[in-house]
Every structure is written in structure tokens, then in C-alpha cells.
Scaffold this motif. Structure first.
Motif, short mmCIF file in Angstrom:
data_model
loop_
_atom_site.label_atom_id
_atom_site.label_comp_id
_atom_site.label_asym_id
_atom_site.label_seq_id
_atom_site.Cartn_x
_atom_site.Cartn_y
_atom_site.Cartn_z
N GLU A 588 0.84 -1.19 0.00
CA GLU A 588 0.00 0.00 0.00
C GLU A 588 0.88 1.24 0.00
OE1 GLU A 588 -2.36 -0.81 3.46
OE2 GLU A 588 -0.93 0.14 4.82
N LEU A 589 0.47 2.24 -0.76
CA LEU A 589 1.19 3.50 -0.90
C LEU A 589 0.20 4.64 -0.67
CD1 LEU A 589 3.09 2.69 -4.22
CD2 LEU A 589 4.02 2.54 -1.91
N ASP A 590 0.67 5.68 -0.02
CA ASP A 590 -0.20 6.82 0.24
C ASP A 590 0.66 8.08 0.26
OD1 ASP A 590 -3.26 6.93 1.47
OD2 ASP A 590 -2.06 8.70 1.91
N GLY A 591 0.19 9.13 -0.40
CA GLY A 591 0.97 10.35 -0.42
C GLY A 591 0.12 11.58 -0.62
N TYR A 592 0.68 12.72 -0.22
CA TYR A 592 0.00 14.00 -0.36
C TYR A 592 1.04 15.07 -0.66
CZ TYR A 592 -1.39 18.59 1.30
OH TYR A 592 -1.59 19.94 1.40
N THR A 593 0.66 16.03 -1.50
CA THR A 593 1.54 17.16 -1.75
C THR A 593 0.72 18.40 -2.05
OG1 THR A 593 3.43 17.95 -3.04
CG2 THR A 593 1.72 16.76 -4.24
N ARG A 594 1.33 19.54 -1.77
CA ARG A 594 0.73 20.84 -2.09
C ARG A 594 1.65 21.53 -3.09
NH1 ARG A 594 -1.79 24.78 2.26
NH2 ARG A 594 -3.49 23.34 1.83
N ILE A 595 1.08 21.92 -4.22
CA ILE A 595 1.82 22.59 -5.28
C ILE A 595 1.08 23.89 -5.62
CG2 ILE A 595 2.79 22.42 -7.59
CD1 ILE A 595 2.56 19.37 -7.33
N ASP A 599 -3.81 20.98 -4.30
CA ASP A 599 -3.58 19.92 -3.31
C ASP A 599 -3.87 18.60 -4.00
OD1 ASP A 599 -3.30 21.41 -0.60
OD2 ASP A 599 -5.05 22.32 -1.55
N VAL A 600 -2.94 17.66 -3.87
CA VAL A 600 -3.09 16.37 -4.55
C VAL A 600 -2.84 15.25 -3.55
CG1 VAL A 600 -2.30 14.90 -6.43
CG2 VAL A 600 -2.29 17.39 -6.72
N LYS A 601 -3.74 14.29 -3.54
CA LYS A 601 -3.58 13.11 -2.66
C LYS A 601 -3.80 11.86 -3.49
CE LYS A 601 -5.47 10.66 1.32
NZ LYS A 601 -4.17 10.19 1.80
N GLY A 602 -2.97 10.85 -3.27
CA GLY A 602 -3.12 9.58 -3.95
C GLY A 602 -2.91 8.42 -3.00
N SER A 603 -3.61 7.31 -3.26
CA SER A 603 -3.50 6.12 -2.42
C SER A 603 -3.73 4.90 -3.30
CB SER A 603 -4.54 6.17 -1.29
OG SER A 603 -4.43 5.05 -0.44
N ALA A 604 -2.95 3.85 -3.09
CA ALA A 604 -3.08 2.63 -3.89
C ALA A 604 -2.78 1.42 -3.04
CB ALA A 604 -2.13 2.68 -5.10
N MET A 605 -3.47 0.32 -3.34
CA MET A 605 -3.20 -0.96 -2.70
C MET A 605 -3.29 -2.06 -3.75
SD MET A 605 -5.15 -3.13 0.33
CE MET A 605 -6.55 -3.50 -0.72
N ALA A 606 -2.27 -2.89 -3.80
CA ALA A 606 -2.29 -4.12 -4.60
C ALA A 606 -2.28 -5.29 -3.62
CB ALA A 606 -1.09 -4.19 -5.53
N LEU A 607 -3.21 -6.21 -3.78
CA LEU A 607 -3.42 -7.27 -2.78
C LEU A 607 -3.57 -8.62 -3.48
CD1 LEU A 607 -4.01 -7.89 0.27
CD2 LEU A 607 -6.43 -7.55 -0.27
N ALA A 631 -7.23 5.28 -5.15
CA ALA A 631 -8.02 6.45 -4.74
C ALA A 631 -7.19 7.71 -4.91
CB ALA A 631 -8.46 6.31 -3.27
N GLY A 632 -7.85 8.82 -5.19
CA GLY A 632 -7.13 10.07 -5.34
C GLY A 632 -8.06 11.26 -5.23
#
Length: 726
Positions: A588-595, A599-607, A631-632
Motif C-alpha cells: 500500500e502506498l499513500d501520499g500528499y503534496t501541495r503545489i 492539493d493532490v492526494k493519492g492512495s493505492a493498494m495491490a493485494l 483512490a485520489g
């Protein structure tokens, strides 16, 4: 303001039926809250842990945009037997969703809370008994043991909380037996109610959501006495009308938080929450175990009134009260003790459509009955820091005890065949619950535990954690006549955890952790099975995880690789059996940034999941576990209109197997949501306007609820809210 409300059911729901303005007026009388424009002498307060409110705040439709700190990795996180520590210093995957984000996204059900977390799959329905169903990393949460309020246990089944009264929601992913005791290894969800602020704060907001429901919410808090010795926080909510996926809804909730700094070292706290929530005409669940073949019926609408009328209902009452003392022996050592009492009650009249074929023909099975649960919980802990030579220690130890009492309806015929029908035709089956229902003591469950953990800081960068919980577990089940039917006990259960952590910088953590969990075996409740009434043996789980967390100014990120092995339990022929393992491996990966203004947020899970080592279903995917979730969210703050923000978010959930046999699958789907908010000042007051359009494209799909059970998607709906802060 007036609202057009649906016709009341023939048997009225318990509790009051307040019109919106009448309810609001009553709240004002009780609290003395000023509903006119009279100015208050106080300044806006700073909520705990959130910093001082600025004259103009910028909010939006996504988690990332609502909080400039992104994933809030430095925010304290309750870890049960580990004590409170920041997410950044917790060697497990965690998520915090702030109360401000819940308001921005106008959350109405459990799955919405984690709409931007790819490791969480929504199985919930806010207005039915399935509202506490949630899957984390492919594992369903335990509705009896996975839910907490302020760290205290209660039964989540049938309860949708008043989300506007929460400070934040915390999710610990994976096994939590060391932190909290017996539970399934999906994780633990903790609701944190709003706490007393340091300065006076007050707000009132009015809301509307489709189909036609109006709500009011008051939030007031502050401090009194010498040096602000006494703190208080009061929240009141009323909502009434017709939501998009039920014929009617009436809910009233109040939460109260108190704090007294009795001395410089001794602090007393009290938290309480009370809610009556009554829904009727809710969307039913669709069972598929009777379908012959591999084809499901086509999609149907989840809109209110399509399948259920006012004869169906879910009436619930939730109460939880907790009090505690915390004493600072010195700057490094504290002792604390807490007690809580929780009580839940529900009156159900709900349909399950047992589908017979791909054409949509069904048998309409109706359930009616009363169910109740009661918790008494107590714990005592000591937390401290000390050194042994060159090593620094962070030590936690304590004891806990809890007793859960379950009550269910007497008599027979609570499940019965009401009629037949077809899901593409109007339902004509009607059944109003008869009076005179009573309950009996069905079971009581006792847990007694001792626990300890030590985090040893070997250097400024390296640390190791070791912890263990020792639990005695017992369960007594009773016949309807009150005699003991079965006794199950397991003493000396050891639940260990261990972790290695490395901090390349103060704001980054790399970790590897191991944790075990034990959950009670399934109690066979299906009378058609040959081992009906049997309590199966406990099921042990093991999780291995490596991960990274970092918070770097305008961006944050987390990553985790995990493997979970859990004992499998499912139906084999005419028996409920324990057979082999369920294996879950994923990333699972999750990240957020402000440019700039974005505002950008992304999340992913491979299972990847499978049943292993079993005589049946070996190699099949685990039911309900998606192979991929993405998700984003993107938010934009309009520079030419200060305080205005627009945003859109989306979540793709991959296909899942509907049952362990793996012969029927539910296809993947994507849900889009859009939102906007505008915050400004008017006459010296902060004004916030919010609008959210959920399921933007009105996507239809079959959503997984539980093995062999599914539900239609919630329809497109709009939520509007206006808030004034004093």
C-alpha cells in the motif's frame, strides 16, 4: 425553515419527532446558545492539536486539502497498550481522518470516512444493520471487538455515529490483539469525540441532503475557573427527513467532554455520548447463496423506496460514558486509570432478498427482533521513560478487564419467509413488527489481561520495540430459558509484538514489525448446520510488515509491504469448519503534496489473497478481498476568490469474489465525488459554506457486504451545509 417529511410508519419509532426549527430551539434553550446575531465577547478558539484559527480558512472536498499537514503523521495516535504516540513513531500502518475533513466531505456512513484510503473497502450502509461492515486489507472488521470510542470498547453493529461530533477517526491496520485484546486481524477503528478547547469556541451549522433531510448541529466549548481549571465541550445534533437511500430518518445525539485540572499533576476527564437513531424503509441486503450458476442479476438502484416501505425499520440507541484520572508522578512518569460503561440497543425489522437466479427472482426473508449489548471496561496503566546505561527506554505496562453481555429476542419465527418477488418489479410484501417482544441473556464474554511494552532507543536513529499481552478469555452461552448452553474458555493466551525502527531523519521512519492476534472462533448460529451451537476454537493470525513514513514540509508519504496469515473458517457441506489458512499479501502506498494552489492526494493498494492448506477452496481468492484499489483527490484554491475551494475525488475498487468457492465475482467500479467550500468573515463571524455531490455519475454496481451478501450502490446525492463560528 420547514421540511416536508415522509409519512411515519404504522408503529412509530421510539424517541421524539422534532421538527428542525423546534429541535434547534430546544437545543438553544438547553445550552443558552445565542441564535440571534448578538456578538460574543470571546475570540474564536483553537481546537486541540489543530493550531489557532485564522480569519480566513480554506477547506475542501478531500482529506489532503482539508488539512495542510496532509496525512498528519506527527499527530498523536491512540495505540492501546502502546500508549499514545505519533503516527510517525508507530511501526504499523495507520490512518487519521480529521473532524474537519469529515465535515468537508459531508460524511454520512462508515465507508465514506476512508473513501481516500485504498486499503479500506466500503461494505457499509448507514441506515441498515450492515452499517458497521468495513474491510481493511481484505479482512472484515469485527463488529463486536474492532470498534472503540475514545479507546473504549462498544459493539459497532447497527450503529452509525454522529460524525459531526468527532475530533478525528483513527484506524490501526492489521492485528491488534496486543493493543486491545481478542479481535479479528483486519484492524481497530477508534472514534475520538471533541475535547474541551483552551479558549471559548462556539458554532452552529444547518445542513440539507437529498432526498429531503434537514439537520442542525451545535458545538460549544471553553474553560472556566481559575487558570482555566475546568474545561467543557458540548455537541448536539438533530436530523430528520428522507435520505436518498431510505424512506425516513430521525436522529438525535449529544456528546459531552469534561476536564478538570485538579492539581498541576492530577487531571480528571469525562466523556459521554448518547444517540437515538431511527431509520425506516432502508435498502435491504441481497443474499446469493441460493443462486444456481455463476450469473448475477443486473444492477438495480439503491434509491429510497425502491425495495422497502415504512414497515421496515432499524431503531437504535447508543450510550457510552467514560471517566478517568491521570497523575503525573514527575515529568517522565504518569499513571492513569479509566472506566467506561457502554450500552447498545436495536429494534430490527429488515428484509433479506435471497436471490434464486440471474433473472432477479427472490424469496423475501424478514427478520424482526430486539438485540442489545452492554460493556463494562476498566484499565490501569503506567507510562514512563528511563535509561539503562546508553539506552533510553519508553515503557508502558498495565492491566485491563472487560465484560460484554449480549441479549437477543426470545421466541421463534424471527426469521421467516414473507413472500416472493422479482428485483425488477415493485415489492408488495409488507410486515409490521408485532408488539410484546422480549429478550433473554444469550451470552457473556469476559476478558482479563496484563500487558507491557518497551521501546528501547539504541541510538538517536535506531530503536527496537517489544511487547506482550497475557489474556484470559471466557464465554458463557445460555438457552432462552436462562440455563447454560455452553462454556468456552481460553487462559494464558499470549499476544506478542516486536518491531525494529530506523530514523534516517527526525521526520522519517523506516520499520519492520511482527504482530500476532487471536480471535474467538466462530459460534455456529445457522440451525441448518449439523454443528449448530458449537463454539469453534480460537483462530490465530500472524502479520509481517515493513514500511516507511515521512513528513517533509509540503509533502508526506507512507508505504508498507505486508503478509497476513489467518486461520480460515467457512461452510463445508453441512458443517461450519476451520480449514487451512487465509493468506493476504500486499503493498500500500499513500501520499500528499501541495503545489501552489493545488492539493493532490493519492492512495493505492495491490493485494493478493488465497485460501491455503485446506481440503476445500485451496488456491481460491479470499472472498471480499479486492486485488487492486486506487483512490485520489485534487483540490484547487481559487486565487481570485479568497476562501473558495473546489475539489474532486475518485476511488476505483477492483473485482472481488463473492464467496469462498470463487465461482461468482463482483466487478470493479469507480465512484466520483465533487465538492466546494467557501469560508469568509461576515459581521465579525467566520462563515463556512459547503456543498458535496456524491456518486457524481450515479454509478450503479453490486457492492460486497459479506461472503454471499451484496448491496446496490448508494444513488447520487447532494449535501449542503452552512456554518457560523463565534
Amino acid at each position: 425553515m420547514t421540511s416536508s417529511l415522509p409519512t411515519q410508519p404504522a408503529q412509530p419509532a421510539p424517541g421524539s419527532r422534532l421538527r428542525p426549527l423546534a429541535a434547534l430551539a430546544r437545543l438553544a434553550v438547553v445550552t443558552g446558545f445565542p441564535l440571534c446575531g448578538t456578538a460574543l465577547a470571546q475570540t474564536p478558539a483553537a481546537l486541540p492539536h489543530t493550531g489557532t484559527l485564522s480569519p480566513v480558512t480554506i477547506t475542501g472536498a478531500s482529506l489532503a486539502a482539508a488539512d495542510p499537514r496532509g496525512q498528519q503523521l506527527e499527530k498523536p495516535f491512540a495505540n492501546g497498550a502502546l500508549g499514545a504516540r505519533a503516527q510517525l513513531d508507530t511501526p504499523y500502518s495507520t490512518t487519521i481522518v480529521s473532524g474537519e475533513d469529515l465535515a468537508d466531505r459531508q460524511v454520512t456512513k462508515l465507508g465514506d470516512i476512508f473513501a481516500l484510503d485504498a486499503s479500506v473497502t466500503d461494505n457499509s450502509n448507514a441506515n441498515s444493520a450492515w452499517n458497521a461492515y468495513l474491510t481493511v486489507r481484505g479482512v472484515p472488521l469485527d463488529w463486536q471487538r474492532s470498534f472503540k470510542i475514545n479507546g473504549m470498547p462498544y459493539v459497532g453493529y447497527g450503529n452509525t455515529l454522529p460524525y459531526e461530533q468527532l475530533e478525528q477517526v483513527e484506524l490501526l491496520k492489521g492485528p491488534s490483539a496486543f493493543m486491545y485484546g481478542f479481535a479479528t486481524p483486519g484492524g481497530t477503528l477508534n472514534y475520538v469525540t471533541k475535547k474541551p478547547p483552551e479558549q471559548f469556541f462556539a458554532s452552529i451549522d444547518l445542513g440539507y441532503r437529498s432526498g429531503h433531510a434537514w439537520g442542525e448541529h451545535i458545538d460549544i466549548g471553553g474553560r472556566a475557573g481559575r487558570d482555566g481549571m475546568f474545561g467543557y465541550r458540548l455537541n448536539l445534533t438533530h436530523e430528520e427527513g428522507k435520505p436518498s437511500n431510505a424512506v425516513g430518518l430521525n436522529r438525535n445525539a449529544v456528546s459531552l467532554g469534561l476536564e478538570a485540572r485538579l492539581t498541576r499533576a492530577l487531571t480528571w476527564t469525562f466523556d459521554g455520548i448518547y444517540q437515538d437513531r431511527n431509520a425506516w424503509g432502508q435498502t435491504p441486503t441481497f443474499a446469493t447463496y441460493a443462486i444456481k450458476g455463476k450469473q448475477l442479476p443486473g444492477f438495480v438502484s439503491g434509491r429510497a423506496g425502491v425495495f422497502a416501505g415504512p414497515d421496515q425499520h432499524l431503531y437504535t440507541n447508543l450510550q457510552l460514558y467514560t471517566t478517568g484520572l491521570r497523575y503525573a508522578l514527575n515529568p517522565d512518569w504518569t499513571v492513569s486509570a479509566r472506566y467506561s460503561f457502554a450500552k447498545q440497543w436495536r429494534n430490527r425489522n429488515e428484509t433479506t432478498y435471497v436471490l434464486q437466479d440471474a433473472a432477479g427472482n427472490y424469496d423475501d426473508y424478514r427478520y424482526y427482533g430486539i438485540q442489545g449489548h452492554q460493556f463494562n471496561y476498566v484499565d490501569a496503566m503506567v507510562e514512563g521513560k528511563f535509561r539503562t546505561g546508553p539506552f533510553a527506554h519508553q515503557f508502558v505496562a498495565g492491566v485491563s478487564g472487560q465484560k460484554q453481555l449480549n441479549r437477543y429476542s426470545r421466541g421463534t419465527g424471527r426469521w421467516f419467509l414473507l413472500g416472493t418477488g422479482n428485483i425488477f418489479q415493485p415489492s408488495t410484501n409488507v410486515f409490521y413488527t408485532p408488539g410484546g417482544l422480549s429478550t433473554f441473556r444469550a451470552s457473556d464474554i469476559v476478558q482479563k489481561a496484563a500487558f507491557a511494552s518497551d521501546t528501547v532507543h539504541l541510538t538517536e536513529r535506531w530503536s527496537v520495540l517489544a511487547g506482550v499481552r497475557y489474556t484470559n478469555f471466557s464465554q458463557h452461552s445460555y438457552n432462552r430459558g436462562g440455563t447454560v448452553k455452553s462454556v468456552y474458555s481460553k487462559s494464558g493466551v499470549i499476544s506478542p509484538t516486536a518491531a525494529l525502527m530506523f530514523k534516517p531523519t527526525p521526520l522519517a521512519t523506516l520499520y519492520a514489525s511482527y504482530v500476532e492476534s487471536l480471535e474467538p472462533g466462530t459460534q455456529v448460529t445457522d440451525p441448518s448446520l449439523a454443528n449448530f451451537g458449537q463454539q469453534l476454537n480460537p483462530v490465530r493470525s500472524r502479520q509481517y510488515e515493513v514500511g516507511a513514513k515521512t513528513e517533509q514540509g509540503n509533502w508526506t508519504g507512507t508505504a508498507a509491504l505486508f503478509r497476513l496469515e489467518r486461520g480460515a473458517q467457512y461452510r463445508q457441506g453441512n458443517y461450519m469448519a476451520q480449514d487451512g489458512l487465509e493468506v493476504y499479501q500486499g503493498v500500500e502506498l499513500d501520499g500528499y503534496t501541495r503545489i501552489g494552489q493545488w492539493d493532490v492526494k493519492g492512495s493505492a493498494m495491490a493485494l493478493r489473497t488465497r485460501y491455503a492448506r485446506g481440503a476445500q477452496n485451496d488456491g481460491n481468492r479470499v472472498a471480499g478481498a479486492p486485488s487492486f484499489v486506487l483512490a485520489g483527490a485534487v483540490g484547487y484554491r481559487l486565487p481570485f476568490v479568497p476562501g473558495l475551494r473546489i475539489g474532486v475525488d475518485a476511488k476505483y475498487t477492483g473485482s472481488v469474489k463473492l464467496r469462498p468457492a470463487g465461482d461468482i465475482a463482483l466487478g470493479g467500479y469507480t465512484v466520483f465525488n465533487a465538492g466546494a467550500s467557501y469560508t469568509t468573515r461576515l459581521a465579525g463571524r467566520d462563515i463556512t459554506l459547503r456543498a458535496v455531490l456524491s456518486n457524481l455519475t450515479n454509478k450503479r454496481y453490486w457492492g460486497f457486504q459479506y461472503a454471499d451478501y451484496m448491496q446496490p450502490a448508494d444513488p447520487r446525492a447532494i449535501s449542503l451545509n452552512a456554518k457560523i463560528s463565534y
